[in-house]
Motif scaffolding. Structure first.
Motif, PDB file in Angstrom:
ATOM      1  N   GLN A 180      29.450  38.578  43.129  1.00 59.92           N
ATOM      2  CA  GLN A 180      29.893  39.242  41.496  1.00 59.92           C
ATOM      3  C   GLN A 180      30.563  40.502  42.257  1.00 59.92           C
ATOM      4  N   LEU A 181      32.008  40.714  41.999  1.00 56.75           N
ATOM      5  CA  LEU A 181      32.930  41.875  42.158  1.00 56.75           C
ATOM      6  C   LEU A 181      33.734  42.318  40.768  1.00 56.75           C
ATOM      7  N   ARG A 182      33.640  41.564  39.226  1.00 57.05           N
ATOM      8  CA  ARG A 182      34.408  42.223  38.379  1.00 57.05           C
ATOM      9  C   ARG A 182      34.276  43.929  38.142  1.00 57.05           C
ATOM     10  N   GLN A 183      32.979  44.521  38.000  1.00 60.76           N
ATOM     11  CA  GLN A 183      32.931  45.715  38.444  1.00 60.76           C
ATOM     12  C   GLN A 183      34.041  47.107  39.168  1.00 60.76           C
ATOM     13  N   ILE A 184      33.938  46.307  40.375  1.00 60.78           N
ATOM     14  CA  ILE A 184      35.483  47.200  41.102  1.00 60.78           C
ATOM     15  C   ILE A 184      36.809  47.074  40.361  1.00 60.78           C
ATOM     16  N   PHE A 185      37.033  45.944  40.466  1.00 56.81           N
ATOM     17  CA  PHE A 185      38.494  45.527  39.630  1.00 56.81           C
ATOM     18  C   PHE A 185      38.522  46.322  38.520  1.00 56.81           C
ATOM     19  N   SER A 186      37.677  46.008  37.895  1.00 56.15           N
ATOM     20  CA  SER A 186      37.784  45.611  35.723  1.00 56.15           C
ATOM     21  C   SER A 186      38.190  47.293  35.516  1.00 56.15           C
ATOM     22  N   ALA A 202      40.808  57.943  51.178  1.00 63.34           N
ATOM     23  CA  ALA A 202      41.970  57.747  52.321  1.00 63.34           C
ATOM     24  C   ALA A 202      42.770  56.249  53.231  1.00 63.34           C
ATOM     25  N   TYR A 203      41.261  55.670  52.281  1.00 61.45           N
ATOM     26  CA  TYR A 203      41.627  53.916  53.179  1.00 61.45           C
ATOM     27  C   TYR A 203      42.163  53.616  51.983  1.00 61.45           C
ATOM     28  N   GLY A 204      42.603  54.122  50.566  1.00 63.03           N
ATOM     29  CA  GLY A 204      42.540  53.193  49.471  1.00 63.03           C
ATOM     30  C   GLY A 204      43.719  51.896  49.764  1.00 63.03           C
ATOM     31  N   ASN A 205      44.740  51.812  50.825  1.00 63.08           N
ATOM     32  CA  ASN A 205      45.636  51.289  50.938  1.00 63.08           C
ATOM     33  C   ASN A 205      44.821  49.672  51.845  1.00 63.08           C
ATOM     34  N   LYS A 206      44.076  50.019  52.688  1.00 63.51           N
ATOM     35  CA  LYS A 206      43.055  48.651  53.610  1.00 63.51           C
ATOM     36  C   LYS A 206      41.638  48.269  52.716  1.00 63.51           C
ATOM     37  N   ILE A 207      41.776  48.500  51.713  1.00 61.78           N
ATOM     38  CA  ILE A 207      39.888  48.021  51.170  1.00 61.78           C
ATOM     39  C   ILE A 207      40.669  46.611  50.697  1.00 61.78           C
ATOM     40  N   VAL A 208      40.284  45.938  51.116  1.00 60.12           N
ATOM     41  CA  VAL A 208      40.309  44.177  50.707  1.00 60.12           C
ATOM     42  C   VAL A 208      38.559  44.124  50.023  1.00 60.12           C
ATOM     43  N   LEU A 209      39.254  43.361  48.731  1.00 60.06           N
ATOM     44  CA  LEU A 209      37.144  42.640  48.689  1.00 60.06           C
ATOM     45  C   LEU A 209      37.119  41.477  49.251  1.00 60.06           C
ATOM     46  N   THR A 222      37.180  23.225  35.535  1.00 59.21           N
ATOM     47  CA  THR A 222      37.903  23.869  35.042  1.00 59.21           C
ATOM     48  C   THR A 222      36.916  24.955  35.142  1.00 59.21           C
ATOM     49  N   ILE A 223      35.431  25.215  34.640  1.00 66.43           N
ATOM     50  CA  ILE A 223      34.488  26.294  34.539  1.00 66.43           C
ATOM     51  C   ILE A 223      34.724  26.959  35.317  1.00 66.43           C
ATOM     52  N   LYS A 224      34.949  26.122  36.544  1.00 70.44           N
ATOM     53  CA  LYS A 224      34.219  26.803  37.829  1.00 70.44           C
ATOM     54  C   LYS A 224      34.944  27.961  38.371  1.00 70.44           C
ATOM     55  N   GLU A 225      36.027  27.263  37.923  1.00 71.14           N
ATOM     56  CA  GLU A 225      37.321  28.246  38.275  1.00 71.14           C
ATOM     57  C   GLU A 225      37.444  29.248  37.195  1.00 71.14           C
ATOM     58  N   ALA A 226      37.501  29.044  35.945  1.00 73.48           N
ATOM     59  CA  ALA A 226      36.888  30.033  35.529  1.00 73.48           C
ATOM     60  C   ALA A 226      36.257  31.124  35.246  1.00 73.48           C
ATOM     61  N   LYS A 227      35.212  30.998  36.079  1.00 77.80           N
ATOM     62  CA  LYS A 227      34.074  32.507  36.253  1.00 77.80           C
ATOM     63  C   LYS A 227      34.260  32.536  38.011  1.00 77.80           C
ATOM     64  N   LEU A 228      35.089  32.312  38.763  1.00 80.76           N
ATOM     65  CA  LEU A 228      35.592  32.579  39.947  1.00 80.76           C
ATOM     66  C   LEU A 228      36.520  33.686  39.069  1.00 80.76           C
ATOM     67  N   THR A 229      38.014  33.044  38.697  1.00 77.83           N
ATOM     68  CA  THR A 229      38.828  34.321  38.252  1.00 77.83           C
ATOM     69  C   THR A 229      37.818  35.052  37.607  1.00 77.83           C
ATOM     70  N   LYS A 230      37.139  34.992  36.803  1.00 73.90           N
ATOM     71  CA  LYS A 230      36.389  36.342  35.998  1.00 73.90           C
ATOM     72  C   LYS A 230      35.715  37.585  36.495  1.00 73.90           C
ATOM     73  N   ASN A 231      34.447  36.448  37.876  1.00 75.35           N
ATOM     74  CA  ASN A 231      33.972  37.192  38.794  1.00 75.35           C
ATOM     75  C   ASN A 231      34.830  38.127  39.280  1.00 75.35           C
ATOM     76  N   ALA A 232      36.169  37.132  40.194  1.00 78.52           N
ATOM     77  CA  ALA A 232      36.279  38.053  41.747  1.00 78.52           C
ATOM     78  C   ALA A 232      38.320  37.784  41.680  1.00 78.52           C
ATOM     79  N   PHE A 233      38.592  36.837  41.221  1.00 82.44           N
ATOM     80  CA  PHE A 233      40.105  36.363  41.261  1.00 82.44           C
ATOM     81  C   PHE A 233      40.771  37.496  40.451  1.00 82.44           C
ATOM     82  N   ALA A 234      40.457  37.404  39.288  1.00 83.41           N
ATOM     83  CA  ALA A 234      41.522  38.151  38.803  1.00 83.41           C
ATOM     84  C   ALA A 234      41.477  39.517  39.664  1.00 83.41           C
TER      85      ALA A 234
END
Length: 334
Positions: A180-186, A202-209, A222-234
């Motif tokens: 679950q990463l959505r709260q970080i980028f949304s 200071a390290y903002g341009n060094k961050i990788v999720l 299709t469902i799996k890709e949608a979940k991954l996109t919503k929670n992370a890959f978006a």
């Protein structure tokens, strides 16, 4: 290990093997290590300074990092657990900040220590803050297992890394065993008055999720890709109005038992198609085919290992040649 160094010094590898595996097996393994690593001294420690010939030698870690450099491999340091053991469970004492073995002060100290130590490695590119954060089963430890606590600890851990070694990329994992990463980028808030604005760091341009995926129950791609996109890959781009901040992303763990039926199964098949399309890096669990000791069992086999028990051949050649190798090639083409 870093705690040991601060509390009186590191121990030599032979002693560590014997304490873990017993006198007979520990000594045998140690002799095998010396046989295959003739440059090691009998008293080598896990992380040791030797001033012989005025040369600074961080022996074990340096030997591994240097060999990786010779093989043109990058090094990424990953903080998995605070007390050594098989990872991970809700009740292992390593689950969350302040858990039984997860001393956050020592954790930040260790991150800074290793970031500084790694300056001598030309191939050290990145460090991860913590593997698979999760709510502990113990209520007292888990009461603050939320994004608010996550933000305070993760940014202070990243501060320690960046202060010691400002060149490193810093990997941020999410919640729920890093699913679950959505709260970080949304545009969702992390907590009271907390907004993850990387431009203020200071390290903002060094961050990788980083994200993990072991959800083998979902068989519809299709469902799996949608979940991954919503929670992370978006996070990779503003494809949704809810995406506030764009981040680079790596799937730092996924894998399956090395059996022919498994690489053809929906889980592996879906990811083989999905990940190259996302133009991201990915890492599969796991390379090694066996362990010195795992969960108290010595010389335990790893059925998910890409290599066989002796670490000499592919465990499942078809899984590599017909599964992962085409996926690698597809990723490199994107």
């Amino acid at each position: 290990m870093v705690d040991d160094i601060y509390h009186g010094g590191d121990k030599d590898i032979k002693t560590a093997f014997i304490e873990t595996l017993g006198q007979k097996n520990g000594t045998a393994v140690w002799k095998a290590v010396l046989k295959h690593n003739p440059s090691f001294s009998p008293n080598i420690t896990r992380l040791e300074i030797s001033f012989a010939k005025a040369v600074l030698i961080w022996q074990v870690f340096d030997a591994i990092a240097n060999e990786c450099a010779k093989q043109e491999l990058y090094v990424h340091l990953d903080n998995h657990v605070s007390k050594a053991g098989w990872c991970c469970n809700d009740d292992d004492g390593n689950a969350w900040f302040g858990d039984e073995y997860f001393n956050t002060t020592n954790w930040k100290r260790a991150l800074g220590y290793m970031a500084d130590h790694g300056k001598t490695w030309p191939n050290l590119m990145s460090m991860a803050l913590r593997n698979e954060l999760r709510r502990p089963s113990d209520w007292q430890s888990g009461v603050n297992a939320n994004w608010n606590t996550w933000y305070g600890n993760m940014t202070s851990g990243a501060d320690a890394i960046h202060k010691a070694n400002p060149d490193l990329l810093i990997f941020f994992s999410g919640l729920g065993y890093d699913s679950q990463l959505r709260q970080i980028f949304s545009d969702d808030v992390l907590g009271k008055d907390i907004d993850f604005d990387k431009s203020k760091l200071a390290y903002g341009n060094k961050i990788v999720l980083e994200v993990h995926d072991y959800d083998m129950e979902e068989t519809n791609c299709t469902i799996k890709e949608a979940k991954l996109t919503k929670n992370a890959f978006a996070a990779l781009g503003p494809k949704s109005p809810q995406v506030k901040t764009v981040f680079p992303l790596v799937m730092s763990e996924w894998g399956f038992a090395q059996q022919e039926d498994q690489y053809r199964a929906p889980f592996a098949s879906c990811l083989r198609a999905f990940l190259p399309e996302q133009k991201v890096g990915w890492m599969t669990w796991v390379l090694g085919g066996s362990y010195y000791v795992r969960s108290g069992v010595q010389d335990m086999d790893e059925p998910w290992g890409l290599l066989d028990h002796a670490w000499k051949d592919w465990r499942c050649p078809d899984c590599i040649e017909k599964g992962l190798a085409p996926m690698v090639n597809a990723t490199l083409r994107t």
